[in-house]
Design a protein around this motif. Structure first.
Motif, PDB file in Angstrom:
ATOM      1  N   VAL A 161       0.842  -1.295  -0.131  1.00 21.57           N
ATOM      2  CA  VAL A 161       0.099   0.146  -0.192  1.00 21.57           C
ATOM      3  C   VAL A 161       1.007   1.325   0.128  1.00 21.57           C
ATOM      4  N   PHE A 162       0.631   2.169  -0.765  1.00 21.63           N
ATOM      5  CA  PHE A 162       1.267   3.687  -0.868  1.00 21.63           C
ATOM      6  C   PHE A 162       0.236   4.462  -0.565  1.00 21.63           C
ATOM      7  N   PHE A 163       0.409   5.283   0.272  1.00 24.10           N
ATOM      8  CA  PHE A 163      -0.706   6.239   0.557  1.00 24.10           C
ATOM      9  C   PHE A 163      -0.108   7.751   1.059  1.00 24.10           C
ATOM     10  N   SER A 164      -0.914   8.627   0.902  1.00 24.00           N
ATOM     11  CA  SER A 164      -0.566  10.141   1.175  1.00 24.00           C
ATOM     12  C   SER A 164      -1.519  10.991   1.606  1.00 24.00           C
ATOM     13  N   LEU A 165      -1.449  11.584   2.493  1.00 22.25           N
ATOM     14  CA  LEU A 165      -2.631  12.723   2.892  1.00 22.25           C
ATOM     15  C   LEU A 165      -2.329  14.061   2.570  1.00 22.25           C
ATOM     16  N   SER A 212       2.922  -4.427   3.283  1.00 20.27           N
ATOM     17  CA  SER A 212       4.070  -3.337   2.868  1.00 20.27           C
ATOM     18  C   SER A 212       3.245  -2.048   3.032  1.00 20.27           C
ATOM     19  N   VAL A 213       3.389  -1.281   3.883  1.00 23.21           N
ATOM     20  CA  VAL A 213       2.847   0.024   4.048  1.00 23.21           C
ATOM     21  C   VAL A 213       3.885   1.133   3.541  1.00 23.21           C
ATOM     22  N   THR A 214       3.895   1.792   2.651  1.00 26.64           N
ATOM     23  CA  THR A 214       5.107   2.987   2.280  1.00 26.64           C
ATOM     24  C   THR A 214       4.262   4.360   2.468  1.00 26.64           C
ATOM     25  N   PRO A 215       4.565   5.303   3.231  1.00 28.55           N
ATOM     26  CA  PRO A 215       3.906   6.565   2.998  1.00 28.55           C
ATOM     27  C   PRO A 215       4.527   7.379   1.875  1.00 28.55           C
ATOM     28  N   VAL A 216       3.709   8.328   1.357  1.00 27.34           N
ATOM     29  CA  VAL A 216       4.338   9.226   0.288  1.00 27.34           C
ATOM     30  C   VAL A 216       4.189  10.651   0.679  1.00 27.34           C
ATOM     31  N   PHE A 217       4.924  11.463   1.520  1.00 25.67           N
ATOM     32  CA  PHE A 217       4.908  12.488   1.916  1.00 25.67           C
ATOM     33  C   PHE A 217       4.570  13.810   1.092  1.00 25.67           C
ATOM     34  N   GLU A 218       3.417  13.790   0.673  1.00 25.55           N
ATOM     35  CA  GLU A 218       3.032  14.868  -0.611  1.00 25.55           C
ATOM     36  C   GLU A 218       1.958  15.461  -0.126  1.00 25.55           C
ATOM     37  N   ASN A 219       1.611  16.721  -0.319  1.00 29.78           N
ATOM     38  CA  ASN A 219       0.622  17.375  -0.074  1.00 29.78           C
ATOM     39  C   ASN A 219      -0.658  17.341  -1.080  1.00 29.78           C
ATOM     40  N   LYS A 220      -1.051  15.880  -0.950  1.00 30.95           N
ATOM     41  CA  LYS A 220      -2.368  15.447  -1.767  1.00 30.95           C
ATOM     42  C   LYS A 220      -2.909  14.218  -1.249  1.00 30.95           C
ATOM     43  N   LEU A 221      -3.983  13.887  -1.329  1.00 31.11           N
ATOM     44  CA  LEU A 221      -4.649  12.611  -0.849  1.00 31.11           C
ATOM     45  C   LEU A 221      -4.492  11.712  -2.149  1.00 31.11           C
ATOM     46  N   TYR A 222      -3.630  10.536  -1.757  1.00 35.65           N
ATOM     47  CA  TYR A 222      -3.179   9.528  -2.853  1.00 35.65           C
ATOM     48  C   TYR A 222      -3.456   8.284  -2.202  1.00 35.65           C
ATOM     49  N   LEU A 223      -3.807   7.319  -2.766  1.00 38.27           N
ATOM     50  CA  LEU A 223      -3.862   5.888  -2.539  1.00 38.27           C
ATOM     51  C   LEU A 223      -3.568   5.117  -3.499  1.00 38.27           C
ATOM     52  N   GLU A 224      -2.809   4.032  -3.343  1.00 36.76           N
ATOM     53  CA  GLU A 224      -2.328   2.979  -4.471  1.00 36.76           C
ATOM     54  C   GLU A 224      -1.899   1.777  -3.586  1.00 36.76           C
ATOM     55  N   GLY A 225      -2.570   0.399  -4.226  1.00 35.14           N
ATOM     56  CA  GLY A 225      -1.797  -0.537  -3.563  1.00 35.14           C
ATOM     57  C   GLY A 225      -2.766  -2.035  -4.120  1.00 35.14           C
ATOM     58  N   SER A 226      -2.246  -3.012  -3.468  1.00 37.62           N
ATOM     59  CA  SER A 226      -2.771  -4.397  -3.901  1.00 37.62           C
ATOM     60  C   SER A 226      -2.812  -5.273  -2.994  1.00 37.62           C
ATOM     61  N   VAL A 227      -3.800  -6.350  -2.610  1.00 36.65           N
ATOM     62  CA  VAL A 227      -3.900  -7.188  -1.764  1.00 36.65           C
ATOM     63  C   VAL A 227      -4.347  -8.383  -2.405  1.00 36.65           C
ATOM     64  N   PHE A 228      -3.829  -9.531  -1.808  1.00 34.58           N
ATOM     65  CA  PHE A 228      -4.142 -10.752  -2.147  1.00 34.58           C
ATOM     66  C   PHE A 228      -3.950 -11.754  -1.051  1.00 34.58           C
ATOM     67  N   LEU A 229      -5.602 -12.405  -0.865  1.00 34.82           N
ATOM     68  CA  LEU A 229      -5.478 -13.257   0.441  1.00 34.82           C
ATOM     69  C   LEU A 229      -6.098 -14.652  -0.005  1.00 34.82           C
ATOM     70  N   LYS A 230      -5.898 -15.841   0.665  1.00 34.40           N
ATOM     71  CA  LYS A 230      -6.135 -17.062   0.272  1.00 34.40           C
ATOM     72  C   LYS A 230      -6.571 -17.785   1.285  1.00 34.40           C
ATOM     73  N   GLY A 231      -7.621 -18.600   1.919  1.00 38.63           N
ATOM     74  CA  GLY A 231      -7.806 -19.212   2.794  1.00 38.63           C
ATOM     75  C   GLY A 231      -8.943 -20.595   2.727  1.00 38.63           C
ATOM     76  N   ARG A 232      -9.245 -20.994   3.641  1.00 40.78           N
ATOM     77  CA  ARG A 232     -10.263 -21.996   3.696  1.00 40.78           C
ATOM     78  C   ARG A 232     -10.957 -22.220   4.803  1.00 40.78           C
ATOM     79  N   ILE A 233     -12.139 -22.878   4.781  1.00 47.81           N
ATOM     80  CA  ILE A 233     -13.319 -22.958   6.107  1.00 47.81           C
ATOM     81  C   ILE A 233     -13.607 -24.520   5.931  1.00 47.81           C
ATOM     82  N   ARG A 234     -13.195 -25.178   7.105  1.00 49.19           N
ATOM     83  CA  ARG A 234     -13.727 -26.571   7.134  1.00 49.19           C
ATOM     84  C   ARG A 234     -14.975 -26.649   8.098  1.00 49.19           C
TER      85      ARG A 234
END
Length: 336
Positions: free
Chosen positions: A251-255, A280-302
Motif C-alpha cells: 500500500v502507498f498512501f499520502s494525505l 508493506s505500507v509505504t507513506p508518500v509525504f506529498e501534499n495531496k490525497l493519494y492511495l494505491e495498492g494491491s492485496v491478495f489473500l487465500k484461505g479455507r473453511i472446514r
C-alpha cells in the motif's frame, strides 16, 4: 414364491443401503472437504487527477476440487459473476433466447410502427365527436324555488340578531374573567404534562442505572468471568480458522497534511504483529490525497473444525451455566 419375496426384499435392502451410503458420503464430503476462497484487490485513487479512480476486484469461492465454483469480477465499468457446477456454467442464456438488448430494440421498432400507423390514419377517425348541445330552458318558464327556502332565509337573520344581542350583553369584566380563566387552564395543563414527562424520564433513567448495575454484577461474578474467558478462547479459535492462510499486499498512501500521514503510519505500526512482513505500507509525504495498492489473500473453511468447536462449547458446564444465568438475567430485566 418365497424365493421371489426374498429377492424383492433383497433388492429393496440394497437400494436403501445405496441411498444411505450416498447420504453418508455427501455428509462426509460436506464435513471434511474445505470451502476455499481467494480474493485479489488492486486500485489507485488520486484526488487531483481528472480521471476517475481505478480498481479491480477478483474473488473466487470453490468447493470439492472446483466442482462447485463461484467467480466474481468487478471494476469501474461494472460487476460480473459466474457460477459453475461440475464445470458447466449456470444462469447462461438458453439457445434461441433473445438478449435484453434485442428485446428492447424490437419493442422500440414496434412502438415506432404503431406511431406511424396512427399518424397516417384519417383525421375524421382520430377526432372525437363534440358534445351534444345542451338544451336551453324556455324563455317563458321561470325557475322554481325549492319549498321551505323562504322560511329558512327568514329565520337566519333572527338567530343572528339574537346572538349579537347576547354578545353585547356580556360585560367587559366578565370577558376579562373568562380570558384569565382560559390562560390559567392552559398553564395548569402545561405544568401537569411537564411534571408527567419529567417523572417518566426520571423513571427511565433510574431503570437504566438499575439494569446497568445488574449487568455489571452479572459480568463481574467469578463463575461468569471464567465462562466468558472460555467462550472468548473458543471464539478466537474460530476466528483463526477462518482467517486466510496466505496474505500479502503493498500500500502507498499520502494525505494532504504530512503530519497526518505520519500519525496514520504510527497507528498502522501497532498492527504490525498481525500482518508482519506480509503487508508493506509505504507513506508518500506529498501534499495531496493519494492511495494505491494491491492485496491478495487465500484461505479455507472446514465445517468439521467449526462443528467440533461448537459441540465442545455447547456441552461445556461453564457455558451451560452461563447460558442459564443469562436467560434468568434477561427475564429479570424484562420485568423491570
Amino acid at each position: 414364491m418365497l424365493s421371489l419375496i426374498w429377492g424383492i426384499l433383497k433388492i429393496i435392502g440394497l437400494v436403501i443401503l445405496a441411498i444411505l451410503g450416498l447420504l453418508l458420503t455427501i455428509l462426509l464430503l460436506v464435513l471434511f472437504v474445505p470451502l476455499r476462497y481467494e480474493l485479489a484487490l488492486s486500485g489507485e485513487y488520486d484526488r487531483e487527477s481528472e480521471e476517475p479512480p481505478e480498481y479491480l476486484v477478483k474473488a473466487r469461492v470453490s468447493w470439492l476440487l472446483r466442482l462447485i465454483c463461484v467467480r466474481l469480477y468487478a471494476d469501474e465499468t461494472g460487476m460480473k459473476m459466474k457460477v459453475k457446477l461440475l464445470g458447466i456454467p449456470l444462469g447462461g442464456r438458453k439457445r434461441g433466447q433473445k438478449s435484453r438488448r434485442q428485446r428492447d430494440s424490437e419493442e422500440e421498432s414496434e412502438t415506432l410502427a404503431l406511431y406511424e400507423k396512427l399518424s397516417e390514419a384519417e383525421p375524421s377517425k382520430m377526432v372525437s365527436e363534440g358534445p351534444e348541445e345542451s338544451e336551453e330552458p324556455m324563455a317563458d318558464e321561470e325557475p322554481k324555488e325549492p319549498e321551505g327556502l323562504a322560511g329558512e332565509e327568514a329565520e337566519e337573520p333572527e338567530e343572528a340578531m339574537a346572538g349579537e344581542k347576547a354578545e353585547e350583553k356580556k360585560s367587559p369584566i366578565r370577558k376579562m374573567f373568562e380570558f384569565f380563566r382560559k390562560i390559567f387552564r392552559n398553564l395548569s395543563g402545561f405544568f401537569h404534562n411537564l411534571r408527567c414527562t419529567v417523572k417518566k424520564i426520571c423513571d427511565k433513567i433510574k431503570g437504566v442505572f438499575e439494569m446497568a448495575g445488574e449487568i455489571q454484577d452479572f459480568l463481574t461474578a467469578e463463575e461468569n468471568r471464567e465462562a466468558l474467558c472460555y467462550v472468548k478462547g473458543e471464539a478466537g479459535k474460530v476466528f483463526r480458522h477462518i482467517l486466510p492462510q496466505k496474505f500479502s499486499g503493498r500500500v502507498f498512501f499520502s494525505l494532504e497534511d504530512p503530519a497526518a500521514t505520519g500519525k496514520v503510519l504510527a497507528a498502522l505500526g501497532m498492527a504490525y504483529p498481525l500482518f508482519g512482513k506480509r503487508l508493506s505500507v509505504t507513506p508518500v509525504f506529498e501534499n495531496k490525497l493519494y492511495l494505491e495498492g494491491s492485496v491478495f489473500l487465500k484461505g479455507r473453511i472446514r465445517a468439521f473444525s467449526l462443528l467440533i468447536i461448537g459441540i465442545r462449547v455447547w456441552f461445556n458446564k461453564k457455558f451451560r451455566g452461563l447460558l442459564k444465568r443469562g436467560l434468568g438475567l434477561k427475564e429479570q430485566l424484562s420485568r423491570a
